[in-house]
Design a protein around this motif. Structure first.
Motif, PDB file in Angstrom:
ATOM      1  N   SER A   1      48.494  26.082  31.529  1.00 33.21           N
ATOM      2  CA  SER A   1      48.032  27.084  32.670  1.00 33.21           C
ATOM      3  C   SER A   1      46.620  26.574  32.918  1.00 33.21           C
ATOM      4  O   SER A   1      45.798  26.833  32.077  1.00 33.21           O
ATOM      5  CB  SER A   1      48.100  28.535  32.434  1.00 33.21           C
ATOM      6  OG  SER A   1      47.848  29.136  33.487  1.00 33.21           O
ATOM      7  N   VAL A   2      46.543  26.086  34.250  1.00 33.25           N
ATOM      8  CA  VAL A   2      44.977  25.399  34.408  1.00 33.25           C
ATOM      9  C   VAL A   2      44.394  26.120  35.557  1.00 33.25           C
ATOM     10  O   VAL A   2      45.131  26.485  36.691  1.00 33.25           O
ATOM     11  CB  VAL A   2      45.500  23.940  34.618  1.00 33.25           C
ATOM     12  CG1 VAL A   2      44.067  23.218  35.279  1.00 33.25           C
ATOM     13  CG2 VAL A   2      46.238  23.136  33.783  1.00 33.25           C
ATOM     14  N   THR A   3      43.110  26.296  35.363  1.00 37.98           N
ATOM     15  CA  THR A   3      42.339  26.818  36.669  1.00 37.98           C
ATOM     16  C   THR A   3      41.321  25.627  37.059  1.00 37.98           C
ATOM     17  O   THR A   3      40.564  25.426  36.257  1.00 37.98           O
ATOM     18  CB  THR A   3      41.615  28.101  36.249  1.00 37.98           C
ATOM     19  OG1 THR A   3      42.720  29.079  35.522  1.00 37.98           O
ATOM     20  CG2 THR A   3      40.899  28.673  37.384  1.00 37.98           C
ATOM     21  N   ILE A   4      41.563  25.586  38.426  1.00 37.64           N
ATOM     22  CA  ILE A   4      40.333  24.568  38.874  1.00 37.64           C
ATOM     23  C   ILE A   4      39.626  25.096  39.570  1.00 37.64           C
ATOM     24  O   ILE A   4      39.909  26.067  40.593  1.00 37.64           O
ATOM     25  CB  ILE A   4      41.059  23.466  39.550  1.00 37.64           C
ATOM     26  CG1 ILE A   4      42.115  23.654  40.784  1.00 37.64           C
ATOM     27  CG2 ILE A   4      42.066  22.619  38.591  1.00 37.64           C
ATOM     28  CD1 ILE A   4      42.666  22.651  41.393  1.00 37.64           C
TER      29      ILE A   4
ATOM     30  N   GLU B   1      55.862  21.981  31.745  1.00 39.52           N
ATOM     31  CA  GLU B   1      55.794  22.761  32.871  1.00 39.52           C
ATOM     32  C   GLU B   1      54.630  23.454  33.280  1.00 39.52           C
ATOM     33  O   GLU B   1      54.392  24.745  32.674  1.00 39.52           O
ATOM     34  CB  GLU B   1      57.032  23.886  32.572  1.00 39.52           C
ATOM     35  CG  GLU B   1      58.335  23.385  32.333  1.00 39.52           C
ATOM     36  CD  GLU B   1      59.378  24.426  31.893  1.00 39.52           C
ATOM     37  OE1 GLU B   1      58.805  25.428  31.615  1.00 39.52           O
ATOM     38  OE2 GLU B   1      60.632  23.589  31.318  1.00 39.52           O
ATOM     39  N   PRO B   2      53.813  22.895  33.959  1.00 35.72           N
ATOM     40  CA  PRO B   2      52.446  23.382  34.260  1.00 35.72           C
ATOM     41  C   PRO B   2      52.166  24.400  35.385  1.00 35.72           C
ATOM     42  O   PRO B   2      53.389  24.314  36.190  1.00 35.72           O
ATOM     43  CB  PRO B   2      51.665  22.007  34.587  1.00 35.72           C
ATOM     44  CG  PRO B   2      52.607  21.093  35.163  1.00 35.72           C
ATOM     45  CD  PRO B   2      53.909  21.623  34.518  1.00 35.72           C
ATOM     46  N   THR B   3      51.143  25.134  35.336  1.00 33.63           N
ATOM     47  CA  THR B   3      50.575  25.931  36.664  1.00 33.63           C
ATOM     48  C   THR B   3      49.437  25.722  36.708  1.00 33.63           C
ATOM     49  O   THR B   3      48.527  25.568  35.696  1.00 33.63           O
ATOM     50  CB  THR B   3      51.168  27.336  36.463  1.00 33.63           C
ATOM     51  OG1 THR B   3      50.419  27.782  35.268  1.00 33.63           O
ATOM     52  CG2 THR B   3      52.574  27.746  36.091  1.00 33.63           C
ATOM     53  N   VAL B   4      49.119  25.675  38.057  1.00 32.76           N
ATOM     54  CA  VAL B   4      47.586  25.205  38.333  1.00 32.76           C
ATOM     55  C   VAL B   4      47.152  26.300  39.433  1.00 32.76           C
ATOM     56  O   VAL B   4      47.786  26.710  40.229  1.00 32.76           O
ATOM     57  CB  VAL B   4      47.533  23.858  38.905  1.00 32.76           C
ATOM     58  CG1 VAL B   4      46.229  23.799  39.550  1.00 32.76           C
ATOM     59  CG2 VAL B   4      47.926  22.859  38.025  1.00 32.76           C
TER      60      VAL B   4
END
Length: 157
Positions: free
Chosen positions: A115-118, A150-153
């Motif tokens: 789970s990535v925050t940009i 299975e990523p989330t951005v």
């Protein structure tokens, strides 16, 4: 084979002798520690299902942690090169192992759930960089079972 060679050395010490060594399967502890110069000791044991200490890391957890960590480090590298500013990264990998009395045990797969925050950059590009990170991951390239991602951005406000 081309490229540089890297060597990794540590020490492993069994600390589970309860006075009678391995005189019986139930007579000894599975506790051990890993050490490397200049680093804190890492306490290990077997999985509790195999008479281990649940308060210590087991080899199966360490394998999953190595896969997730390697993927994350490659991903952050690729994002930095692509101008994508990552401000947060968390993962909750899940792996499955099958146990067989005759053959022992083996992993059947592992799925990463980063789970990535940009703060800056294209979210679709940020998502696609997971594929490149997966292809470059030293650990995922070394295991004999499938590793999925299975990523989330999320873009921060």
């Amino acid at each position: 084979m081309s490229g540089r060679s890297h060597s990794y050395t540590l020490s492993l010490t069994w600390t589970g002798n309860r006075g009678t060594g391995t005189s019986a399967y139930t007579a000894y502890g599975r506790e051990h520690s890993f050490a490397a110069p200049g680093k804190p000791d890492l306490l290990g044991s077997a999985d509790p299902a195999f008479r281990g200490d649940a308060t210590r890391y087991n080899p199966e957890e360490l394998l999953v942690a190595a896969i997730a960590s390697c993927h994350m480090l490659w991903y952050l590298h690729l994002c930095a090169e692509a101008g994508i500013v990552v401000t947060a990264y968390a993962d909750a990998p899940i792996a499955t192992m099958v146990e067989d009395r005759e053959r022992g045990g083996w992993f059947t797969g592992c799925t990463l759930h980063p789970s990535v925050t940009i703060a800056k950059g294209d979210p679709e590009k940020a998502r696609s960089l997971h594929e490149q990170a997966h292809k470059k991951c030293f650990v995922a390239n070394s295991v004999n079972f499938p590793v999925g991602c299975e990523p989330t951005v999320t873009v921060s406000a």
